[in-house]
Design a protein around this motif. Structure first.
Motif, PDB file in Angstrom:
ATOM      1  N   ALA A 275     -21.690  67.418 -52.662  1.00  0.00           N
ATOM      2  CA  ALA A 275     -21.681  68.807 -51.623  1.00  0.00           C
ATOM      3  C   ALA A 275     -20.423  68.003 -49.829  1.00  0.00           C
ATOM      4  O   ALA A 275     -20.328  68.953 -49.320  1.00  0.00           O
ATOM      5  N   THR A 276     -21.417  67.457 -49.710  1.00  0.00           N
ATOM      6  CA  THR A 276     -20.796  66.598 -48.489  1.00  0.00           C
ATOM      7  C   THR A 276     -19.313  65.586 -49.002  1.00  0.00           C
ATOM      8  O   THR A 276     -18.967  65.361 -47.545  1.00  0.00           O
ATOM      9  N   ASP A 277     -18.537  65.773 -49.639  1.00  0.00           N
ATOM     10  CA  ASP A 277     -17.957  64.398 -50.086  1.00  0.00           C
ATOM     11  C   ASP A 277     -18.382  63.055 -49.523  1.00  0.00           C
ATOM     12  O   ASP A 277     -17.014  62.719 -48.683  1.00  0.00           O
ATOM     13  N   GLY A 278     -19.081  63.055 -50.387  1.00  0.00           N
ATOM     14  CA  GLY A 278     -19.460  61.307 -49.630  1.00  0.00           C
ATOM     15  C   GLY A 278     -20.168  61.142 -48.358  1.00  0.00           C
ATOM     16  O   GLY A 278     -20.142  60.050 -47.577  1.00  0.00           O
ATOM     17  N   PHE A 279     -20.950  62.315 -48.735  1.00  0.00           N
ATOM     18  CA  PHE A 279     -21.275  62.283 -46.424  1.00  0.00           C
ATOM     19  C   PHE A 279     -20.104  61.616 -45.031  1.00  0.00           C
ATOM     20  O   PHE A 279     -20.130  61.009 -44.564  1.00  0.00           O
ATOM     21  N   TYR A 294     -24.767  67.646 -41.820  1.00  0.00           N
ATOM     22  CA  TYR A 294     -23.452  67.348 -42.466  1.00  0.00           C
ATOM     23  C   TYR A 294     -23.773  68.607 -43.530  1.00  0.00           C
ATOM     24  O   TYR A 294     -24.059  69.002 -43.005  1.00  0.00           O
ATOM     25  N   LYS A 295     -21.723  69.120 -42.686  1.00  0.00           N
ATOM     26  CA  LYS A 295     -21.636  70.949 -43.687  1.00  0.00           C
ATOM     27  C   LYS A 295     -21.329  70.565 -45.289  1.00  0.00           C
ATOM     28  O   LYS A 295     -20.509  69.448 -45.027  1.00  0.00           O
ATOM     29  N   GLY A 296     -21.487  70.573 -45.787  1.00  0.00           N
ATOM     30  CA  GLY A 296     -21.011  70.669 -47.520  1.00  0.00           C
ATOM     31  C   GLY A 296     -21.447  71.918 -48.240  1.00  0.00           C
ATOM     32  O   GLY A 296     -21.738  73.806 -47.760  1.00  0.00           O
ATOM     33  N   ILE A 297     -21.096  72.288 -49.612  1.00  0.00           N
ATOM     34  CA  ILE A 297     -21.007  73.451 -50.041  1.00  0.00           C
ATOM     35  C   ILE A 297     -22.543  73.153 -51.564  1.00  0.00           C
ATOM     36  O   ILE A 297     -21.799  71.679 -51.952  1.00  0.00           O
ATOM     37  N   LEU A 298     -23.193  73.106 -51.093  1.00  0.00           N
ATOM     38  CA  LEU A 298     -23.994  73.188 -52.750  1.00  0.00           C
ATOM     39  C   LEU A 298     -23.276  74.301 -54.229  1.00  0.00           C
ATOM     40  O   LEU A 298     -24.047  75.414 -53.686  1.00  0.00           O
ATOM     41  N   GLU A 299     -23.354  73.358 -54.664  1.00  0.00           N
ATOM     42  CA  GLU A 299     -22.757  74.651 -56.220  1.00  0.00           C
ATOM     43  C   GLU A 299     -24.245  75.708 -56.354  1.00  0.00           C
ATOM     44  O   GLU A 299     -23.580  76.065 -56.891  1.00  0.00           O
ATOM     45  N   PHE A 301     -25.944  77.048 -54.377  1.00  0.00           N
ATOM     46  CA  PHE A 301     -25.727  78.109 -53.223  1.00  0.00           C
ATOM     47  C   PHE A 301     -24.851  77.998 -53.586  1.00  0.00           C
ATOM     48  O   PHE A 301     -24.583  79.906 -52.448  1.00  0.00           O
ATOM     49  N   GLU A 302     -23.989  78.030 -53.934  1.00  0.00           N
ATOM     50  CA  GLU A 302     -22.243  78.688 -53.798  1.00  0.00           C
ATOM     51  C   GLU A 302     -22.022  79.098 -52.411  1.00  0.00           C
ATOM     52  O   GLU A 302     -20.904  80.112 -51.682  1.00  0.00           O
ATOM     53  N   THR A 303     -22.499  78.347 -51.102  1.00  0.00           N
ATOM     54  CA  THR A 303     -21.933  78.890 -49.907  1.00  0.00           C
ATOM     55  C   THR A 303     -22.024  77.578 -49.322  1.00  0.00           C
ATOM     56  O   THR A 303     -23.127  76.883 -49.639  1.00  0.00           O
ATOM     57  N   LEU A 304     -21.812  77.620 -48.078  1.00  0.00           N
ATOM     58  CA  LEU A 304     -21.856  76.959 -47.101  1.00  0.00           C
ATOM     59  C   LEU A 304     -23.265  76.393 -46.814  1.00  0.00           C
ATOM     60  O   LEU A 304     -23.900  77.603 -46.040  1.00  0.00           O
ATOM     61  N   VAL A 305     -23.435  74.626 -46.923  1.00  0.00           N
ATOM     62  CA  VAL A 305     -24.996  74.781 -46.101  1.00  0.00           C
ATOM     63  C   VAL A 305     -24.815  73.661 -44.712  1.00  0.00           C
ATOM     64  O   VAL A 305     -23.640  73.077 -44.851  1.00  0.00           O
ATOM     65  N   ALA A 306     -25.650  73.350 -44.660  1.00  0.00           N
ATOM     66  CA  ALA A 306     -25.871  72.421 -43.276  1.00  0.00           C
ATOM     67  C   ALA A 306     -27.685  70.947 -43.913  1.00  0.00           C
ATOM     68  O   ALA A 306     -28.397  71.712 -44.346  1.00  0.00           O
ATOM     69  N   VAL A 307     -26.247  70.397 -44.004  1.00  0.00           N
ATOM     70  CA  VAL A 307     -27.239  68.451 -44.979  1.00  0.00           C
ATOM     71  C   VAL A 307     -28.411  67.865 -43.981  1.00  0.00           C
ATOM     72  O   VAL A 307     -27.192  66.928 -43.233  1.00  0.00           O
ATOM     73  N   LYS A 308     -29.166  67.953 -43.297  1.00  0.00           N
ATOM     74  CA  LYS A 308     -30.087  66.735 -42.576  1.00  0.00           C
ATOM     75  C   LYS A 308     -30.058  65.803 -43.201  1.00  0.00           C
ATOM     76  O   LYS A 308     -31.509  65.861 -43.901  1.00  0.00           O
ATOM     77  N   VAL A 309     -29.497  64.445 -43.196  1.00  0.00           N
ATOM     78  CA  VAL A 309     -30.086  63.562 -43.831  1.00  0.00           C
ATOM     79  C   VAL A 309     -30.989  62.214 -42.609  1.00  0.00           C
ATOM     80  O   VAL A 309     -29.519  62.272 -41.451  1.00  0.00           O
ATOM     81  N   LEU A 310     -31.671  62.179 -43.215  1.00  0.00           N
ATOM     82  CA  LEU A 310     -33.131  61.001 -42.324  1.00  0.00           C
ATOM     83  C   LEU A 310     -32.357  59.890 -41.964  1.00  0.00           C
ATOM     84  O   LEU A 310     -31.723  59.118 -42.989  1.00  0.00           O
ATOM     85  N   ASN A 311     -32.292  59.397 -40.954  1.00  0.00           N
ATOM     86  CA  ASN A 311     -32.126  57.536 -40.443  1.00  0.00           C
ATOM     87  C   ASN A 311     -33.427  57.007 -41.376  1.00  0.00           C
ATOM     88  O   ASN A 311     -34.107  56.961 -39.639  1.00  0.00           O
ATOM     89  N   LEU A 312     -34.031  56.643 -42.018  1.00  0.00           N
ATOM     90  CA  LEU A 312     -35.488  56.373 -42.242  1.00  0.00           C
ATOM     91  C   LEU A 312     -35.718  54.809 -41.574  1.00  0.00           C
ATOM     92  O   LEU A 312     -36.733  54.655 -41.227  1.00  0.00           O
ATOM     93  N   MET A 361     -24.987  77.327 -39.923  1.00  0.00           N
ATOM     94  CA  MET A 361     -24.397  78.489 -38.666  1.00  0.00           C
ATOM     95  C   MET A 361     -22.511  78.102 -38.161  1.00  0.00           C
ATOM     96  O   MET A 361     -22.750  76.808 -37.616  1.00  0.00           O
ATOM     97  N   PRO A 362     -22.386  79.277 -38.726  1.00  0.00           N
ATOM     98  CA  PRO A 362     -21.069  78.559 -37.758  1.00  0.00           C
ATOM     99  C   PRO A 362     -20.470  78.057 -36.947  1.00  0.00           C
ATOM    100  O   PRO A 362     -18.841  78.412 -36.531  1.00  0.00           O
ATOM    101  N   ASN A 363     -21.079  79.015 -36.042  1.00  0.00           N
ATOM    102  CA  ASN A 363     -21.326  79.256 -34.436  1.00  0.00           C
ATOM    103  C   ASN A 363     -21.225  78.178 -33.550  1.00  0.00           C
ATOM    104  O   ASN A 363     -21.613  78.108 -32.882  1.00  0.00           O
ATOM    105  N   GLY A 364     -22.030  77.536 -34.408  1.00  0.00           N
ATOM    106  CA  GLY A 364     -22.863  76.006 -34.139  1.00  0.00           C
ATOM    107  C   GLY A 364     -23.538  76.300 -32.714  1.00  0.00           C
ATOM    108  O   GLY A 364     -24.501  76.882 -33.089  1.00  0.00           O
ATOM    109  N   SER A 365     -24.073  74.979 -32.042  1.00  0.00           N
ATOM    110  CA  SER A 365     -25.022  75.440 -30.760  1.00  0.00           C
ATOM    111  C   SER A 365     -24.671  76.460 -29.810  1.00  0.00           C
ATOM    112  O   SER A 365     -23.673  76.124 -29.258  1.00  0.00           O
TER     113      SER A 365
END
Length: 612
Positions: A275-279, A294-299, A301-312, A361-365
């Motif tokens: 979805a994120t093109d390899g982060f 990261y911004k990505g597209i999950l199949e 949901f078929e829409t843009l999503v925001a993926v928060k990847v935790l740094n463990l 959220m397309p308009n950011g923060s």
């Protein structure tokens, strides 16, 4: 268009304005029914068509945060089937001809503060679902045909200040706790079958029920039947208990930090990688304390999503993941970031991998809009005063929900511009619940009892002063952060700017200028808008005066919320009321809200009014 002499029917074409936020047709001479095209609007901020000659039924699809349909001739049942019921804080359908029962769906309006249904033909009992309206302040159900007993759960409404149940058919004992302790805040006259209550109500005493006469002793056959039923029930319950115990302690499933994942669509590491093109760094949209977004597209949901990847590898990341899952498991509000799913597994190298997937959220923060980078053409990233008002109200509504309208009060603990995200319509959504605490948990104490930097939770500049002195998490801390945020929004100065040193702060900077010199420290871009485009000098001066009053009032609320003493800070429900009032006065709407026979919606003692 309120309080004019407009007549005829409401034109159906008005329903074509799909982004309309306010409609105020109060005090005119409109007749006929509400056009069905108004169902195209979805959810609005305010809908007021009171004091007209409208009839017919009320559209169940029309929804708004404030709904005022009073003093018309509407008939039929009151049906509400809009998606954002939890965001409605005012419903006024008084003085109509509505009938049927009070709808159970009103119990979903958990932000409700004012409910007026008086002067109709409602019947039946008060539904059990209304016990969910924990933040309700005024209820008027008088002059209907309601029956049954007065619910005792009204005693548990700590914010209820006005309850009118007069002239109905209620029966039984009047409760004595909560609001029922004060005869001046309730009215139950005109209910001839009521009894008891406090002495000031002057109701007849309730007769104690006579003890039931003993009947004939049970026959042997009935006794045997009862014994068989009891024994069978004990055996069945024992089997259920053993089964549940075995399932709970079975080691065959690896548990994740939160059972939340069971209710969401499961996605794998491979799904998110694709979805994120390899982060890819090209899709990187943010970096936080515990991970990257990261911004990505999950199949799925078929829409843009925001993926928060935790740094463990980051200390506290796993705890942050668990806290965010727990906080977002059940909370639902228009102004909170919506979580779509979670991922807890391993990556292709066998390492633990955890991520959360949110609405994009397309308009950011808000941070990007208040402090745009030089190379981003700052003139294209400007928020006008109306937009800043709307965003500030959105954030206040989110905090009010977390503090007062969820079953367990929630403390966010990290409110700042970078954690406020804007959708395609510039509606604000509060995000990043990695430091969230439920008050039931926080009351037991946590790392804030330390005075070292590692024990302080939050972001420098927005952390309340008590957190550096061993204070425990509380809603007062969020109010402080909101106050600093509001001051930052009107001055466009970060609380960490270099100018705030040597015991100076953004709070003191604004307070020292209040009120005479407030306009000298305001973001200059707010003073150059709109007025110059108005040709008429009288209207231009009127706008400038309203802008001045609005900004001074916002400064007042910001200073009040960020004062050093936690107990002296405002509560978020009061902030919401005053912020709505400030916006209405600035936009010159909602001035008509004074009602006959009940208090003003906006208290005359409100601090913002004293500044005018």
């Amino acid at each position: 268009m309120f309080q004019n002499k407009l007549s005829g029917r409401i034109p159906p074409s008005i329903g074509n304005i799909t982004r309309l936020s306010y409609l105020d047709l109060n005090g005119n001479d409109f007749h006929g029914s509400i056009p069905s095209s108004l169902g195209n609007w979805g959810f609005m901020e305010e809908l007021s068509i009171s004091q007209n000659k409208l009839n017919g039924t009320i559209l169940k699809q029309v929804g708004a945060a404030q709904i005022d349909l009073s003093r018309n001739s509407f008939t039929g049942s009151l049906l509400l089937e809009v998606d954002n019921l939890e965001n409605i804080w005012l419903i006024d359908v008084s003085e109509n001809k509505l009938s049927g029962e009070i709808p159970d769906t009103l119990g979903k309006c958990q932000s409700m503060e004012l409910l007026y249904m008086n002067g109709n033909l409602f019947q039946g009992t008060i539904p059990e679902s209304l016990r969910n309206l924990k933040g309700i302040q005024e209820i008027d159900l008088s002059r209907n045909n309601l029956s049954g007993q007065i619910p005792k759960y009204f005693e548990e409404f700590h914010f209820l200040e006005y309850l009118n149940l007069s002239f109905n058919n209620f029966e039984g004992e009047v409760p004595k706790g909560g609001i029922f302790r004060n005869a001046s805040t309730i009215s139950v006259v005109g209910n001839s079958k009521l009894c008891g209550g406090i002495s000031e109500l002057q109701l007849r005493p309730c007769l104690k029920q006579a003890s039931k006469k003993r009947g004939k002793p049970f026959s042997p056959r009935i006794k045997i039947t009862v014994i068989i039923v009891v024994v069978s029930s004990v055996i069945l319950l024992s089997c259920i208990f053993v089964t549940l115990y075995w399932r709970r302690n079975s080691p065959k499933k690896a548990s994740s930090p939160s059972s939340t994942q069971n209710q969401w669509l499961q996605v794998s590491y491979a799904d998110l990688l694709q979805a994120t093109d390899g982060f890819s760094s090209a899709n990187l949209i943010g970096v936080g304390s515990f991970g990257s977004v990261y911004k990505g597209i999950l199949e799925c949901f078929e829409t843009l999503v925001a993926v928060k990847v935790l740094n463990l590898m980051q200390q506290g990341a796993l705890k942050s993941f668990a806290a965010e899952c727990e906080a977002l498991r059940n909370i639902r509000h228009r102004n909170l970031v919506k979580i779509l799913t979670v991922c807890s597994g391993i990556d292709f190298n066998g390492n633990d991998f955890k991520a959360l997937v949110f609405e994009y959220m397309p308009n950011g923060s808000l941070e990007e809009w208040l402090h745009p980078n030089v190379d981003e053409q700052p003139q294209l990233r400007n928020l006008n005063l109306t937009q800043r008002l709307n965003i500030a109200i959105d954030v206040a509504l989110a905090l009010d929900y977390l503090h007062h309208h969820y079953q367990t009060p929630i403390v966010h603990r990290d409110l700042k511009p970078s954690n406020i995200l804007l959708d395609d319509e510039m509606v604000a959504h509060v995000g990043d619940f990695g430091l969230t605490k439920f008050l039931s948990e926080a009351a037991e104490g946590f790392s804030q009892n330390q005075t070292t930097t590692s024990g302080i939770k939050g972001s420098i500049g927005y952390i309340p002063p008590e957190c550096g002195m061993g204070g425990k998490a509380s809603t007062h801390g969020d109010v402080y952060s909101y106050g600093i945020l509001l001051l930052e929004m009107i001055t466009r100065k970060r609380p960490t700017d270099d100018m705030f040193k040597d015991n100076q702060s953004l709070h003191h900077f604004v307070k020292s200028a209040f009120p005479e010199q407030v306009m000298e420290i305001i973001d200059p871009r707010l003073l150059l808008e709109d007025a110059e485009a108005i040709q008429d000098s009288e209207n231009r001066n009127n706008l400038r005066n309203r802008t001045h009053d609005c900004l001074v009032s916002l400064a007042s609320i910001g200073v009040s919320c960020s004062t050093e003493s936690p107990k002296e800070r405002m509560k978020m429900r009061d902030v919401v009321m005053e912020m709505h009032a400030i916006r209405d006065l600035y936009l010159e709407v909602g001035i008509h809200r004074q009602r006959q026979n009940r208090p003003l919606l906006l208290g005359e003692g409100s601090s913002y009014l004293s500044n005018y």
